[in-house]
Write a protein that holds these residues in place. Structure first.
Motif, PDB file in Angstrom:
ATOM      1  N   ALA A   1       1.028  -1.428  -0.738  1.00 52.91           N
ATOM      2  CA  ALA A   1       0.013   0.209   0.405  1.00 52.91           C
ATOM      3  C   ALA A   1       1.262   1.146   0.242  1.00 52.91           C
ATOM      4  O   ALA A   1       0.536   2.319  -0.903  1.00 52.91           O
ATOM      5  N   GLY A   2       2.267   1.332   0.451  1.00 50.18           N
ATOM      6  CA  GLY A   2       2.941   1.952   0.162  1.00 50.18           C
ATOM      7  C   GLY A   2       3.070   2.710   1.139  1.00 50.18           C
ATOM      8  O   GLY A   2       2.900   4.141   1.759  1.00 50.18           O
ATOM      9  N   VAL A   3       2.660   2.357   2.569  1.00 49.58           N
ATOM     10  CA  VAL A   3       2.567   3.118   4.112  1.00 49.58           C
ATOM     11  C   VAL A   3       4.243   2.608   5.440  1.00 49.58           C
ATOM     12  O   VAL A   3       4.843   1.685   4.951  1.00 49.58           O
ATOM     13  N   LYS A   4       5.037   3.895   5.139  1.00 50.76           N
ATOM     14  CA  LYS A   4       6.072   4.328   5.292  1.00 50.76           C
ATOM     15  C   LYS A   4       6.025   4.577   6.999  1.00 50.76           C
ATOM     16  O   LYS A   4       4.913   5.468   7.542  1.00 50.76           O
ATOM     17  N   PRO A   5       6.787   4.386   7.954  1.00 54.73           N
ATOM     18  CA  PRO A   5       6.717   4.957   9.275  1.00 54.73           C
ATOM     19  C   PRO A   5       7.120   6.872   9.192  1.00 54.73           C
ATOM     20  O   PRO A   5       6.642   7.176  10.146  1.00 54.73           O
ATOM     21  N   THR A   6       7.155   7.296   8.018  1.00 55.98           N
ATOM     22  CA  THR A   6       6.706   8.441   7.814  1.00 55.98           C
ATOM     23  C   THR A   6       5.696   9.171   6.892  1.00 55.98           C
ATOM     24  O   THR A   6       5.570  10.534   6.527  1.00 55.98           O
ATOM     25  N   SER A   7       4.990   8.144   6.631  1.00 58.61           N
ATOM     26  CA  SER A   7       4.027   8.540   5.384  1.00 58.61           C
ATOM     27  C   SER A   7       3.104   9.090   6.334  1.00 58.61           C
ATOM     28  O   SER A   7       3.280   9.066   7.309  1.00 58.61           O
ATOM     29  N   SER A   8       2.834  10.085   5.751  1.00 60.27           N
ATOM     30  CA  SER A   8       1.284  11.110   5.868  1.00 60.27           C
ATOM     31  C   SER A   8       0.144  10.846   4.991  1.00 60.27           C
ATOM     32  O   SER A   8      -0.132  10.267   4.237  1.00 60.27           O
ATOM     33  N   LEU A   9      -0.698  10.875   6.411  1.00 61.45           N
ATOM     34  CA  LEU A   9      -2.031  10.830   5.638  1.00 61.45           C
ATOM     35  C   LEU A   9      -2.552  11.654   4.339  1.00 61.45           C
ATOM     36  O   LEU A   9      -3.286  10.787   3.515  1.00 61.45           O
ATOM     37  N   VAL A  10      -1.977  13.004   4.793  1.00 56.46           N
ATOM     38  CA  VAL A  10      -2.859  13.555   3.790  1.00 56.46           C
ATOM     39  C   VAL A  10      -1.929  13.111   1.902  1.00 56.46           C
ATOM     40  O   VAL A  10      -2.919  13.221   1.072  1.00 56.46           O
ATOM     41  N   PHE A  11      -1.188  12.648   2.056  1.00 56.69           N
ATOM     42  CA  PHE A  11      -0.053  12.639   0.593  1.00 56.69           C
ATOM     43  C   PHE A  11      -0.196  11.139   0.533  1.00 56.69           C
ATOM     44  O   PHE A  11       0.185  10.544  -0.426  1.00 56.69           O
ATOM     45  N   LEU A  12      -0.887  10.828   0.941  1.00 52.38           N
ATOM     46  CA  LEU A  12      -1.748   9.263   0.839  1.00 52.38           C
ATOM     47  C   LEU A  12      -2.626   9.124  -0.445  1.00 52.38           C
ATOM     48  O   LEU A  12      -3.454   8.939  -0.453  1.00 52.38           O
TER      49      LEU A  12
END
Length: 304
Positions: A108-119
């Protein structure tokens, strides 16, 4: 008297007047240019910036660095959004059984540094549904920091053997995973050959209606992508017709119940022709049959 000449413009005088007009026109042009420069200064700055940006993008593309640059830009955007309180702090997963949470998040492309805005939730859903085990996925962003991922996994329906390899397949024939000794796969029916995965539902559902036969089947072999031959656990081959599959299986069940056909010393039971059952004896049974026939013939001869 000397002849009086009419006044004419000299060549130098003509050049002077032409030059004067050029200078005046030039002054007007530069005055107009100066007047418009203030209005176009901002646009010019943006054009220069766009030119540099396009040049830089072209260089990154030519050098093969564009993916790295995009990833860096995304990380910077995520960092800014995280500072604003949009870091993905809670991920709720549901429906997973065979796919691990780590594989789900990575896909899904979710990393520890991912933000909800740019997912990109839609892109994440598409990538998840490309995994063999996942039939359907739903990805929801719940601001400010929660992500919900709901999955519907495919179920192992049968084992498909081809070219010496065995794979777990779904009802629609999709290859899910290579076969392993997982207890969930051991009792799955086995189909063999080209096209068997596409027609697996036909044979599995037909056998489910005749459990007395189904429980004695080792594998169903697809023949010429038209019909099935059952390989029974005791080595007997049962050749089934292209049409009327269920009727043929029910006839076989009756013959086995009444004549114990599936426990006889035979190698092939042919049900391909309607209203006719052909049986091929094993070599040992054939020889024994020939001995019996000779004995009966001698007995009849002696009686006469």
């Amino acid at each position: 008297m000397p002849k009086r000449l009419a006044p004419t413009a000299s060549a130098d005088g003509g050049r002077v007047r032409i030059l004067d007009r050029a200078i005046i026109g030039g002054r007007r042009f530069f005055v107009g240019l100066s007047a418009s420069r203030a209005a176009t200064c901002g646009a010019g700055t943006w054009l220069v910036a766009l030119l540099f940006a396009a040049t830089g993008a072209y260089g990154l593309q030519r050098g093969g660095h564009m993916p790295v640059a995009i990833e860096t830009a995304r990380d910077m955007a995520d960092a800014a959004a995280n500072l604003a309180g949009f870091r993905i702090a809670n991920v709720n997963l549901s429906g997973q059984n065979h796919v691990t949470p780590g594989d789900i998040l990575a896909t899904a492309g979710v990393k520890p540094t991912s933000s909800l805005v740019f997912l990109d939730a839609e892109a994440a859903r598409t990538r998840l549904e490309e995994l063999p085990w996942i039939k359907r996925a739903t990805v929801q962003k719940l601001y400010p920091d929660r992500l919900d991922i709901q999955l519907v996994e495919r179920e192992g329906f049968a084992l498909w053997q081809k070219d010496g390899k065995i794979n777990v397949i779904a009802r629609d024939g999709t290859i899910i995973a290579p076969y392993s000794d997982d207890p969930r796969f051991i009792r799955l029916p086995i189909v063999v050959g080209d096209g068997a995965e596409k027609s697996v539902t036909e044979i599995v559902e037909a056998l489910s209606l005749v459990p007395g036969v189904r429980d004695q089947v080792r594998a169903a072999i697809r023949v010429a992508d038209r019909r099935w031959t059952l390989k029974m656990r005791n080595g007997i081959d049962v050749r089934l017709p292209e049409h009327g599959l269920v009727d043929a299986l029910q006839e076989l069940a009756v013959l086995d119940r009444d004549k114990q056909l599936l426990t006889r010393d035979v190698t092939i039971i042919d049900l391909r022709i309607a209203d006719r059952v052909s049986v091929r004896l094993s070599d040992a049974a054939y020889e024994a049959r020939q001995v019996d026939l000779k004995a009966q013939s001698k007995k009849k001869g002696g009686n006469t």
